[in-house]
Design a protein around this motif. Structure first.
Motif, PDB file in Angstrom:
ATOM      1  N   ARG A  34      -2.080  18.544  -9.096  1.00  0.00           N
ATOM      2  CA  ARG A  34      -3.360  18.422  -8.412  1.00  0.00           C
ATOM      3  C   ARG A  34      -3.177  18.331  -6.898  1.00  0.00           C
ATOM      4  NH1 ARG A  34      -6.830  14.143 -12.183  1.00  0.00           N
ATOM      5  NH2 ARG A  34      -6.687  15.361 -14.131  1.00  0.00           N
ATOM      6  N   LEU A  35      -1.934  18.093  -6.475  1.00  0.00           N
ATOM      7  CA  LEU A  35      -1.596  18.086  -5.056  1.00  0.00           C
ATOM      8  C   LEU A  35      -0.364  18.940  -4.840  1.00  0.00           C
ATOM      9  CD1 LEU A  35      -1.918  14.365  -3.830  1.00  0.00           C
ATOM     10  CD2 LEU A  35      -3.463  16.266  -3.317  1.00  0.00           C
ATOM     11  N   LYS A  36      -0.284  19.552  -3.668  1.00  0.00           N
ATOM     12  CA  LYS A  36       0.914  20.287  -3.301  1.00  0.00           C
ATOM     13  C   LYS A  36       2.008  19.291  -2.960  1.00  0.00           C
ATOM     14  CE  LYS A  36       2.729  23.638   0.019  1.00  0.00           C
ATOM     15  NZ  LYS A  36       2.434  24.467   1.211  1.00  0.00           N
ATOM     16  N   GLY A  37       3.215  19.584  -3.375  1.00  0.00           N
ATOM     17  CA  GLY A  37       4.319  18.692  -3.060  1.00  0.00           C
ATOM     18  C   GLY A  37       5.441  18.822  -4.056  1.00  0.00           C
ATOM     19  N   ASP A  38       6.474  18.014  -3.865  1.00  0.00           N
ATOM     20  CA  ASP A  38       7.657  18.092  -4.715  1.00  0.00           C
ATOM     21  C   ASP A  38       8.332  16.725  -4.757  1.00  0.00           C
ATOM     22  OD1 ASP A  38       9.676  19.188  -6.301  1.00  0.00           O
ATOM     23  OD2 ASP A  38      10.900  19.706  -4.558  1.00  0.00           O
ATOM     24  N   TYR A  39       8.571  16.224  -5.945  1.00  0.00           N
ATOM     25  CA  TYR A  39       9.301  14.969  -6.146  1.00  0.00           C
ATOM     26  C   TYR A  39      10.467  15.226  -7.088  1.00  0.00           C
ATOM     27  CZ  TYR A  39       6.082  11.585  -3.985  1.00  0.00           C
ATOM     28  OH  TYR A  39       5.349  10.840  -3.087  1.00  0.00           O
ATOM     29  N   GLU A  40      11.574  14.588  -6.813  1.00  0.00           N
ATOM     30  CA  GLU A  40      12.745  14.628  -7.682  1.00  0.00           C
ATOM     31  C   GLU A  40      13.152  13.185  -7.930  1.00  0.00           C
ATOM     32  OE1 GLU A  40      16.629  15.030  -9.381  1.00  0.00           O
ATOM     33  OE2 GLU A  40      16.115  13.921  -7.579  1.00  0.00           O
ATOM     34  N   THR A  41      13.313  12.794  -9.183  1.00  0.00           N
ATOM     35  CA  THR A  41      13.455  11.385  -9.538  1.00  0.00           C
ATOM     36  C   THR A  41      14.597  10.705  -8.794  1.00  0.00           C
ATOM     37  OG1 THR A  41      12.560  11.829 -11.740  1.00  0.00           O
ATOM     38  CG2 THR A  41      13.784   9.764 -11.434  1.00  0.00           C
ATOM     39  N   ARG A  42      15.777  11.303  -8.791  1.00  0.00           N
ATOM     40  CA  ARG A  42      16.936  10.675  -8.138  1.00  0.00           C
ATOM     41  C   ARG A  42      16.730  10.577  -6.628  1.00  0.00           C
ATOM     42  NH1 ARG A  42      21.365  14.710 -10.255  1.00  0.00           N
ATOM     43  NH2 ARG A  42      19.601  16.045  -9.704  1.00  0.00           N
ATOM     44  N   ASP A  43      16.124  11.603  -6.067  1.00  0.00           N
ATOM     45  CA  ASP A  43      15.852  11.590  -4.637  1.00  0.00           C
ATOM     46  C   ASP A  43      14.863  10.491  -4.274  1.00  0.00           C
ATOM     47  OD1 ASP A  43      15.851  13.212  -1.925  1.00  0.00           O
ATOM     48  OD2 ASP A  43      13.752  12.840  -2.421  1.00  0.00           O
ATOM     49  N   THR A  44      13.825  10.341  -5.071  1.00  0.00           N
ATOM     50  CA  THR A  44      12.817   9.309  -4.807  1.00  0.00           C
ATOM     51  C   THR A  44      13.424   7.920  -4.929  1.00  0.00           C
ATOM     52  OG1 THR A  44      11.066  10.765  -5.638  1.00  0.00           O
ATOM     53  CG2 THR A  44      10.571   8.409  -5.518  1.00  0.00           C
ATOM     54  N   LEU A  45      14.234   7.714  -5.961  1.00  0.00           N
ATOM     55  CA  LEU A  45      14.888   6.413  -6.127  1.00  0.00           C
ATOM     56  C   LEU A  45      15.812   6.108  -4.946  1.00  0.00           C
ATOM     57  CD1 LEU A  45      15.761   6.424  -9.938  1.00  0.00           C
ATOM     58  CD2 LEU A  45      14.063   4.997  -8.779  1.00  0.00           C
ATOM     59  N   THR A  46      16.523   7.123  -4.468  1.00  0.00           N
ATOM     60  CA  THR A  46      17.392   6.927  -3.310  1.00  0.00           C
ATOM     61  C   THR A  46      16.577   6.523  -2.092  1.00  0.00           C
ATOM     62  OG1 THR A  46      18.988   8.537  -4.142  1.00  0.00           O
ATOM     63  CG2 THR A  46      19.091   8.024  -1.792  1.00  0.00           C
ATOM     64  N   SER A  47      15.448   7.174  -1.886  1.00  0.00           N
ATOM     65  CA  SER A  47      14.590   6.825  -0.748  1.00  0.00           C
ATOM     66  C   SER A  47      14.100   5.390  -0.846  1.00  0.00           C
ATOM     67  CB  SER A  47      13.395   7.784  -0.679  1.00  0.00           C
ATOM     68  OG  SER A  47      13.808   9.099  -0.359  1.00  0.00           O
ATOM     69  N   LEU A  48      13.711   4.964  -2.046  1.00  0.00           N
ATOM     70  CA  LEU A  48      13.236   3.586  -2.226  1.00  0.00           C
ATOM     71  C   LEU A  48      14.360   2.581  -1.992  1.00  0.00           C
ATOM     72  CD1 LEU A  48      10.953   4.055  -5.370  1.00  0.00           C
ATOM     73  CD2 LEU A  48      10.241   3.833  -2.985  1.00  0.00           C
ATOM     74  N   LEU A  55       0.832  -1.207   0.000  1.00  0.00           N
ATOM     75  CA  LEU A  55       0.000   0.000   0.000  1.00  0.00           C
ATOM     76  C   LEU A  55       0.862   1.251   0.000  1.00  0.00           C
ATOM     77  CD1 LEU A  55      -2.798   1.324   0.166  1.00  0.00           C
ATOM     78  CD2 LEU A  55      -2.658   1.096   2.660  1.00  0.00           C
ATOM     79  N   PHE A  56       1.983   1.219   0.744  1.00  0.00           N
ATOM     80  CA  PHE A  56       2.899   2.355   0.748  1.00  0.00           C
ATOM     81  C   PHE A  56       3.349   2.698  -0.671  1.00  0.00           C
ATOM     82  CE2 PHE A  56       4.687   1.315   5.278  1.00  0.00           C
ATOM     83  CZ  PHE A  56       3.488   1.749   5.834  1.00  0.00           C
ATOM     84  N   ILE A  57       3.767   1.675  -1.409  1.00  0.00           N
ATOM     85  CA  ILE A  57       4.267   1.890  -2.769  1.00  0.00           C
ATOM     86  C   ILE A  57       3.183   2.472  -3.659  1.00  0.00           C
ATOM     87  CG2 ILE A  57       5.299   0.794  -4.786  1.00  0.00           C
ATOM     88  CD1 ILE A  57       7.104   0.912  -2.300  1.00  0.00           C
ATOM     89  N   VAL A  58       1.974   1.938  -3.543  1.00  0.00           N
ATOM     90  CA  VAL A  58       0.849   2.437  -4.344  1.00  0.00           C
ATOM     91  C   VAL A  58       0.571   3.901  -4.019  1.00  0.00           C
ATOM     92  CG1 VAL A  58      -1.636   2.228  -4.741  1.00  0.00           C
ATOM     93  CG2 VAL A  58      -0.214   0.168  -4.658  1.00  0.00           C
ATOM     94  N   LEU A  59       0.575   4.247  -2.738  1.00  0.00           N
ATOM     95  CA  LEU A  59       0.291   5.624  -2.331  1.00  0.00           C
ATOM     96  C   LEU A  59       1.394   6.585  -2.782  1.00  0.00           C
ATOM     97  CD1 LEU A  59      -1.181   5.024   1.241  1.00  0.00           C
ATOM     98  CD2 LEU A  59      -2.405   5.738  -0.819  1.00  0.00           C
ATOM     99  N   VAL A  60       2.653   6.124  -2.748  1.00  0.00           N
ATOM    100  CA  VAL A  60       3.747   6.955  -3.267  1.00  0.00           C
ATOM    101  C   VAL A  60       3.518   7.249  -4.747  1.00  0.00           C
ATOM    102  CG1 VAL A  60       6.201   6.956  -3.885  1.00  0.00           C
ATOM    103  CG2 VAL A  60       5.495   6.245  -1.598  1.00  0.00           C
ATOM    104  N   LEU A  61       3.160   6.227  -5.514  1.00  0.00           N
ATOM    105  CA  LEU A  61       2.938   6.406  -6.952  1.00  0.00           C
ATOM    106  C   LEU A  61       1.753   7.332  -7.214  1.00  0.00           C
ATOM    107  CD1 LEU A  61       3.534   2.753  -8.207  1.00  0.00           C
ATOM    108  CD2 LEU A  61       5.064   4.715  -8.459  1.00  0.00           C
ATOM    109  N   ILE A  62       0.712   7.212  -6.403  1.00  0.00           N
ATOM    110  CA  ILE A  62      -0.453   8.083  -6.570  1.00  0.00           C
ATOM    111  C   ILE A  62      -0.086   9.529  -6.259  1.00  0.00           C
ATOM    112  CG2 ILE A  62      -2.731   8.671  -5.629  1.00  0.00           C
ATOM    113  CD1 ILE A  62      -3.217   5.673  -5.266  1.00  0.00           C
ATOM    114  N   GLU A  63       0.604   9.737  -5.125  1.00  0.00           N
ATOM    115  CA  GLU A  63       0.987  11.108  -4.769  1.00  0.00           C
ATOM    116  C   GLU A  63       1.931  11.684  -5.817  1.00  0.00           C
ATOM    117  OE1 GLU A  63       2.372  13.429  -0.768  1.00  0.00           O
ATOM    118  OE2 GLU A  63       3.809  11.975  -1.584  1.00  0.00           O
ATOM    119  N   LEU A  64       2.910  10.899  -6.244  1.00  0.00           N
ATOM    120  CA  LEU A  64       3.856  11.365  -7.264  1.00  0.00           C
ATOM    121  C   LEU A  64       3.121  11.812  -8.528  1.00  0.00           C
ATOM    122  CD1 LEU A  64       7.174   9.591  -8.232  1.00  0.00           C
ATOM    123  CD2 LEU A  64       5.630  10.399  -9.983  1.00  0.00           C
ATOM    124  N   THR A  65       2.163  10.996  -8.978  1.00  0.00           N
ATOM    125  CA  THR A  65       1.414  11.318 -10.200  1.00  0.00           C
ATOM    126  C   THR A  65       0.613  12.599 -10.032  1.00  0.00           C
ATOM    127  OG1 THR A  65       1.235   8.966 -10.760  1.00  0.00           O
ATOM    128  CG2 THR A  65      -0.314  10.476 -11.823  1.00  0.00           C
TER     129      THR A  65
END
Length: 306
Positions: free
Chosen positions: A39-53, A23-33
């Motif tokens: 449509r949502l406030k926030g910030d994702y950076e591809t390399r940063d997200t991959l590092t977190s995963l 569920l965590f992974i699904v929610l990350v993908l939903i928020e990222l999209t």
């Protein structure tokens, strides 16, 4: 059945984190999209997200390889228990509250004692704040010794299996508060529970926000023990470390503070007390005053604003 409710086998309690991880992974993908579609406030950076995963995956593997040591110690403490507390829904609820306070103090120690900070700093190393940040976890927690804070609960009679269960529940709760997409909840909820607003403060590098809001599930501990700082709309949170790493290399993210400790204690001409202080003093402490602790950074910021 007893007055505490139906008896449960603590050895067979599920691991909530394993159940929740898909569920965590699904929610990350939903928020990222939704963030990318604005449509949502926030910030994702591809390399940063991959590092977190990657850090999250390494944390799971590290738990498998090193987590057994702490559990064995808790079993040893349980063998010397003063009483036997049956595992029931009611006793698990009580244990959750006690363990949440244990989490608060462990989290506070992790910001005030450099050896523990070397493990915990990984979770604060992202300069972005989103659901993937919740998965950015350390790899070497099994050697930190933090599990010792749970031994009093085992000694008074709570089974280590029950301790593992409520500790995992606490971590599952904390996943959803790593987001900028949620503002504030009603005042009563913000007064009792840890929320995205409170936890944004905790992850901020702004001097006024440093070392605040250590809560796991209940923010009441911060209010009770004097570490609560409200989110100030006039000063948005800046995320990351006081001195950011500038790398997405998972190995460096996982080990950089341990390397820093070793370099510090290897300096020539230090006394034994100074070498030990590089382990147990607050992060930022230095024998020659060339760095600044969070307390010093906050004091300087307050003086600047006067």
């Amino acid at each position: 059945m007893n007055f505490l409710g139906p008896l449960l086998d603590p050895a067979t309690l599920p691991d909530p984190t394993q159940v929740a991880t898909p569920l965590f992974i699904v929610l990350v993908l939903i928020e990222l999209t939704l963030v990318h579609r604005r449509r949502l406030k926030g910030d994702y950076e591809t390399r940063d997200t991959l590092t977190s995963l990657i850090m999250g995956t390494g944390s799971v593997l590290g738990g498998v390889l090193l987590g057994g040591l702490g559990y064995l110690c808790l079993l040893g403490a349980y063998d010397m228990r003063l009483a036997t507390i049956p595992t029931t829904p009611l006793s698990l609820f009580l244990l959750f509250l006690l363990d949440d306070m244990r989490f608060y103090w462990g989290h506070r120690f992790s910001h005030r004692i450099r050896w523990f900070w070397a493990d915990h700093v990984i979770h604060h190393s992202s300069q972005h704040y989103n659901l993937s940040t919740a998965l950015r976890q350390p790899w070497l927690s099994g050697i930190s010794g933090m599990f010792l804070l749970q031994t009093p609960l085992a000694l008074i009679g709570f089974h280590p299996g029950a301790l593992a269960f409520v500790g995992a529940l606490n971590l599952v709760y904390q996943f959803w508060i790593h987001t900028e997409a949620v503002g504030r909840f009603p005042r009563w909820f913000e007064a009792v529970f840890n929320t995205p607003s409170h936890h944004r403060v905790h992850h901020a590098r702004n001097p006024k926000y440093l070392d605040a809001n250590y809560a796991g599930t209940l923010i009441v501990w911060d209010r009770l023990f004097g570490s609560f700082v409200p989110e100030d709309d006039a000063e948005p949170a800046e995320y990351g470390l006081v001195k950011n790493l500038g790398t997405f290399n998972p190995l460096r993210v996982a080990t950089h503070e341990y390397v820093g400790i070793l370099k510090d204690i290897a300096q020539r001409g230090l006394t034994l007390r100074q070498r030990l202080s590089y382990f147990v003093a607050p992060p930022g402490w230095s024998h020659d005053g060339s760095r600044m602790t969070s307390d010093e950074l906050k004091r300087r910021d307050e003086e600047r604003k006067q």
